[in-house]
Scaffold this motif. Sequence first.
Motif, PDB file in Angstrom:
ATOM      1  N   ALA A 170      -0.180   7.461   0.530  1.00 24.10           N
ATOM      2  CA  ALA A 170       0.266   8.880   0.603  1.00 24.10           C
ATOM      3  C   ALA A 170      -0.201   9.634  -0.356  1.00 24.10           C
ATOM      4  O   ALA A 170      -0.485  10.966   0.222  1.00 24.10           O
ATOM      5  N   VAL A 171      -0.594   9.273  -1.308  1.00 29.20           N
ATOM      6  CA  VAL A 171      -1.292  10.292  -2.559  1.00 29.20           C
ATOM      7  C   VAL A 171      -2.514  10.214  -2.304  1.00 29.20           C
ATOM      8  O   VAL A 171      -3.327  11.309  -2.236  1.00 29.20           O
ATOM      9  N   VAL A 172      -3.610   9.091  -2.196  1.00 25.74           N
ATOM     10  CA  VAL A 172      -4.870   9.082  -2.197  1.00 25.74           C
ATOM     11  C   VAL A 172      -5.368   9.668  -1.007  1.00 25.74           C
ATOM     12  O   VAL A 172      -6.482  10.045  -0.879  1.00 25.74           O
ATOM     13  N   CYS A 173      -4.704   9.571   0.143  1.00 22.88           N
ATOM     14  CA  CYS A 173      -5.113   9.996   1.564  1.00 22.88           C
ATOM     15  C   CYS A 173      -4.664  11.460   1.834  1.00 22.88           C
ATOM     16  O   CYS A 173      -5.110  11.943   2.854  1.00 22.88           O
ATOM     17  N   PHE A 174      -3.784  12.085   1.004  1.00 21.80           N
ATOM     18  CA  PHE A 174      -3.518  13.370   1.306  1.00 21.80           C
ATOM     19  C   PHE A 174      -4.298  14.376   1.554  1.00 21.80           C
ATOM     20  O   PHE A 174      -4.328  15.410   2.470  1.00 21.80           O
ATOM     21  N   GLU A 175      -5.154  14.350   0.747  1.00 22.10           N
ATOM     22  CA  GLU A 175      -6.491  15.369   0.707  1.00 22.10           C
ATOM     23  C   GLU A 175      -7.170  15.067   1.878  1.00 22.10           C
ATOM     24  O   GLU A 175      -7.553  16.288   2.452  1.00 22.10           O
ATOM     25  N   ALA A 176      -7.422  13.952   2.318  1.00 22.33           N
ATOM     26  CA  ALA A 176      -8.338  13.855   3.830  1.00 22.33           C
ATOM     27  C   ALA A 176      -7.416  14.226   4.682  1.00 22.33           C
ATOM     28  O   ALA A 176      -8.055  14.912   5.677  1.00 22.33           O
ATOM     29  N   LEU A 177      -6.257  14.356   4.816  1.00 21.49           N
ATOM     30  CA  LEU A 177      -5.240  14.760   5.900  1.00 21.49           C
ATOM     31  C   LEU A 177      -5.428  16.390   6.007  1.00 21.49           C
ATOM     32  O   LEU A 177      -5.446  16.885   7.162  1.00 21.49           O
ATOM     33  N   LEU A 184       0.991  -1.318   0.031  1.00 24.18           N
ATOM     34  CA  LEU A 184      -0.081   0.018   0.123  1.00 24.18           C
ATOM     35  C   LEU A 184       0.896   1.385   0.208  1.00 24.18           C
ATOM     36  O   LEU A 184       0.337   2.412   0.010  1.00 24.18           O
ATOM     37  N   CYS A 185       2.304   0.987   0.051  1.00 21.72           N
ATOM     38  CA  CYS A 185       3.068   2.180   0.029  1.00 21.72           C
ATOM     39  C   CYS A 185       3.122   3.067  -1.276  1.00 21.72           C
ATOM     40  O   CYS A 185       3.489   2.633  -2.040  1.00 21.72           O
ATOM     41  N   GLN A 186       2.831   4.377  -1.172  1.00 18.65           N
ATOM     42  CA  GLN A 186       2.723   5.469  -2.188  1.00 18.65           C
ATOM     43  C   GLN A 186       3.799   6.529  -1.789  1.00 18.65           C
ATOM     44  O   GLN A 186       4.141   6.651  -0.195  1.00 18.65           O
ATOM     45  N   THR A 187       4.534   6.956  -2.663  1.00 15.61           N
ATOM     46  CA  THR A 187       5.276   8.300  -2.532  1.00 15.61           C
ATOM     47  C   THR A 187       4.821   9.484  -3.056  1.00 15.61           C
ATOM     48  O   THR A 187       4.469   9.418  -4.230  1.00 15.61           O
ATOM     49  N   THR A 188       4.402  10.538  -2.418  1.00 17.11           N
ATOM     50  CA  THR A 188       4.068  11.663  -2.897  1.00 17.11           C
ATOM     51  C   THR A 188       5.196  12.629  -2.934  1.00 17.11           C
ATOM     52  O   THR A 188       6.110  12.792  -2.545  1.00 17.11           O
ATOM     53  N   CYS A 189       4.691  13.812  -3.931  1.00 21.00           N
ATOM     54  CA  CYS A 189       5.800  15.091  -4.014  1.00 21.00           C
ATOM     55  C   CYS A 189       5.025  16.400  -3.794  1.00 21.00           C
ATOM     56  O   CYS A 189       3.840  16.679  -4.331  1.00 21.00           O
ATOM     57  N   GLY A 195       4.120  13.107  12.265  1.00 22.74           N
ATOM     58  CA  GLY A 195       3.121  12.565  13.256  1.00 22.74           C
ATOM     59  C   GLY A 195       2.050  11.691  12.477  1.00 22.74           C
ATOM     60  O   GLY A 195       1.501  10.757  13.202  1.00 22.74           O
ATOM     61  N   LYS A 196       1.851  11.658  11.248  1.00 22.42           N
ATOM     62  CA  LYS A 196       1.072  11.003  10.408  1.00 22.42           C
ATOM     63  C   LYS A 196       1.854   9.735   9.848  1.00 22.42           C
ATOM     64  O   LYS A 196       1.148   9.206   8.933  1.00 22.42           O
ATOM     65  N   ASP A 197       2.955   9.423  10.127  1.00 20.78           N
ATOM     66  CA  ASP A 197       3.739   8.200   9.658  1.00 20.78           C
ATOM     67  C   ASP A 197       4.253   8.468   8.361  1.00 20.78           C
ATOM     68  O   ASP A 197       4.533   7.576   7.867  1.00 20.78           O
ATOM     69  N   PHE A 198       4.456   9.740   8.059  1.00 23.17           N
ATOM     70  CA  PHE A 198       5.224  10.066   6.869  1.00 23.17           C
ATOM     71  C   PHE A 198       6.518   9.959   6.961  1.00 23.17           C
ATOM     72  O   PHE A 198       7.185  10.431   7.994  1.00 23.17           O
ATOM     73  N   LEU A 199       7.236   9.391   5.913  1.00 21.73           N
ATOM     74  CA  LEU A 199       8.815   9.374   6.035  1.00 21.73           C
ATOM     75  C   LEU A 199       9.285  10.227   4.839  1.00 21.73           C
ATOM     76  O   LEU A 199       9.069   9.938   3.551  1.00 21.73           O
ATOM     77  N   VAL A 200      10.019  11.219   5.232  1.00 25.20           N
ATOM     78  CA  VAL A 200      10.651  12.162   4.036  1.00 25.20           C
ATOM     79  C   VAL A 200      11.675  11.335   3.470  1.00 25.20           C
ATOM     80  O   VAL A 200      12.696  11.166   4.283  1.00 25.20           O
ATOM     81  N   THR A 201      11.597  11.168   2.224  1.00 26.71           N
ATOM     82  CA  THR A 201      12.485  10.359   1.515  1.00 26.71           C
ATOM     83  C   THR A 201      13.326  11.199   0.467  1.00 26.71           C
ATOM     84  O   THR A 201      14.223  10.686  -0.428  1.00 26.71           O
ATOM     85  N   GLY A 202      13.260  12.496   0.386  1.00 28.06           N
ATOM     86  CA  GLY A 202      14.087  13.398  -0.556  1.00 28.06           C
ATOM     87  C   GLY A 202      13.474  14.662  -0.203  1.00 28.06           C
ATOM     88  O   GLY A 202      12.299  15.138   0.292  1.00 28.06           O
ATOM     89  N   ALA A 203      14.412  15.575  -0.298  1.00 29.29           N
ATOM     90  CA  ALA A 203      14.160  17.111  -0.152  1.00 29.29           C
ATOM     91  C   ALA A 203      15.258  17.871  -1.005  1.00 29.29           C
ATOM     92  O   ALA A 203      16.170  17.624  -0.929  1.00 29.29           O
ATOM     93  N   ARG A 204      14.466  19.027  -1.705  1.00 26.96           N
ATOM     94  CA  ARG A 204      15.656  19.765  -2.430  1.00 26.96           C
ATOM     95  C   ARG A 204      15.025  21.248  -2.357  1.00 26.96           C
ATOM     96  O   ARG A 204      13.775  21.574  -2.248  1.00 26.96           O
ATOM     97  N   LEU A 206       0.498  25.371  -1.088  1.00 28.52           N
ATOM     98  CA  LEU A 206       0.902  24.011  -1.064  1.00 28.52           C
ATOM     99  C   LEU A 206       0.367  23.279  -2.581  1.00 28.52           C
ATOM    100  O   LEU A 206      -0.613  23.236  -2.815  1.00 28.52           O
ATOM    101  N   LEU A 207       1.340  22.671  -3.264  1.00 24.40           N
ATOM    102  CA  LEU A 207       1.041  22.161  -4.494  1.00 24.40           C
ATOM    103  C   LEU A 207       1.554  20.575  -4.350  1.00 24.40           C
ATOM    104  O   LEU A 207       2.419  20.212  -3.570  1.00 24.40           O
ATOM    105  N   TYR A 208       0.336  19.788  -4.719  1.00 21.01           N
ATOM    106  CA  TYR A 208       0.504  18.268  -4.387  1.00 21.01           C
ATOM    107  C   TYR A 208      -0.160  17.318  -5.223  1.00 21.01           C
ATOM    108  O   TYR A 208      -1.078  17.921  -6.207  1.00 21.01           O
ATOM    109  N   PRO A 209       0.347  16.316  -5.887  1.00 16.25           N
ATOM    110  CA  PRO A 209      -0.460  15.500  -6.947  1.00 16.25           C
ATOM    111  C   PRO A 209      -1.735  14.945  -6.345  1.00 16.25           C
ATOM    112  O   PRO A 209      -1.684  14.411  -5.333  1.00 16.25           O
ATOM    113  N   LYS A 210      -2.790  14.602  -7.270  1.00 14.68           N
ATOM    114  CA  LYS A 210      -3.763  13.982  -6.838  1.00 14.68           C
ATOM    115  C   LYS A 210      -4.218  12.582  -7.101  1.00 14.68           C
ATOM    116  O   LYS A 210      -4.791  11.922  -7.002  1.00 14.68           O
ATOM    117  N   THR A 211      -3.313  12.007  -8.146  1.00  9.90           N
ATOM    118  CA  THR A 211      -3.193  10.916  -8.731  1.00  9.90           C
ATOM    119  C   THR A 211      -1.802  10.204  -8.408  1.00  9.90           C
ATOM    120  O   THR A 211      -0.715  11.051  -8.450  1.00  9.90           O
TER     121      THR A 211
END
Length: 241
Positions: A182-189, A98-103, A128-137, A207-212
């Motif tokens: 991470a992608v499909v639940c972000f809007e709910a968060l 179920l793991c997804q990575t969002t940008c 706090g919502k169990d996101f793991l940051v795997t990249g930052a620029r 904030l800009l983020y993907p919906k799909t």
Amino acid sequence: MSSVQANNGARNPVGLLSGSVSYCAAVRDIRLFFPEGLCGADSPPLEEEEINTLTSDPILGLNTSPRRRLVKYERRTLVSLRGWEQLQSVERPYLAALCQTTCLILPAALGQGTGRPPYLELLEELIGKDFLVTGARLTAMNHPQAGFITAILSVTESEASSMRSVLTEGPCLVLAAQRDNAVVCFEALLTGDYCQKRPALDCTRHLLYPKTEKQAEELLCRLFDFLTSASVHQIENLDSF
């Protein structure tokens, strides 16, 4: 100042900061860690040291065919099974099913002001919502690149105009963050109780983020050339094939 992680013999890793010991060392370290240049306006010290300032993102190409792709690796986990004398390496693919990575793109407007930057509230909430940051620029975009990002996000023309203005206003912080859905639940968060706080409202407004997942994958492949080793997803350079 560069951020590092150290164990220091403790059970949990401790975040530390490492700073250059002198001005000359700082110039050397900047050239080493930021060969493309720094985000921000030109200044006499930077010009004197011949350190470039970014006016566009050095890895965000406008070509229709991406040069990178996102691949998902099954993770092997060391587990201790009862009756076994040592740890065994067991493949557990369901851990990443179920793991997804969002940008996430946080424009310069989120870092302006003299108080606590509102994006810190978002980062704390993500962790706090169990996101793991795997990249930052931290990067800068020109108008064609900003238009390319809005096209990926498939926004309306009126929204696109506003987004292009925000993206080219100054340095943008770009994050890759993973967790289940991470992608499909972000809007709910974003619509939860957390967003009733004023700093969060200020943050989510820009904030800009993907919906799909397709949008997330394209953003990640355009804005990152690699993710941390802890990431379930990795980015492969197609030029190497």
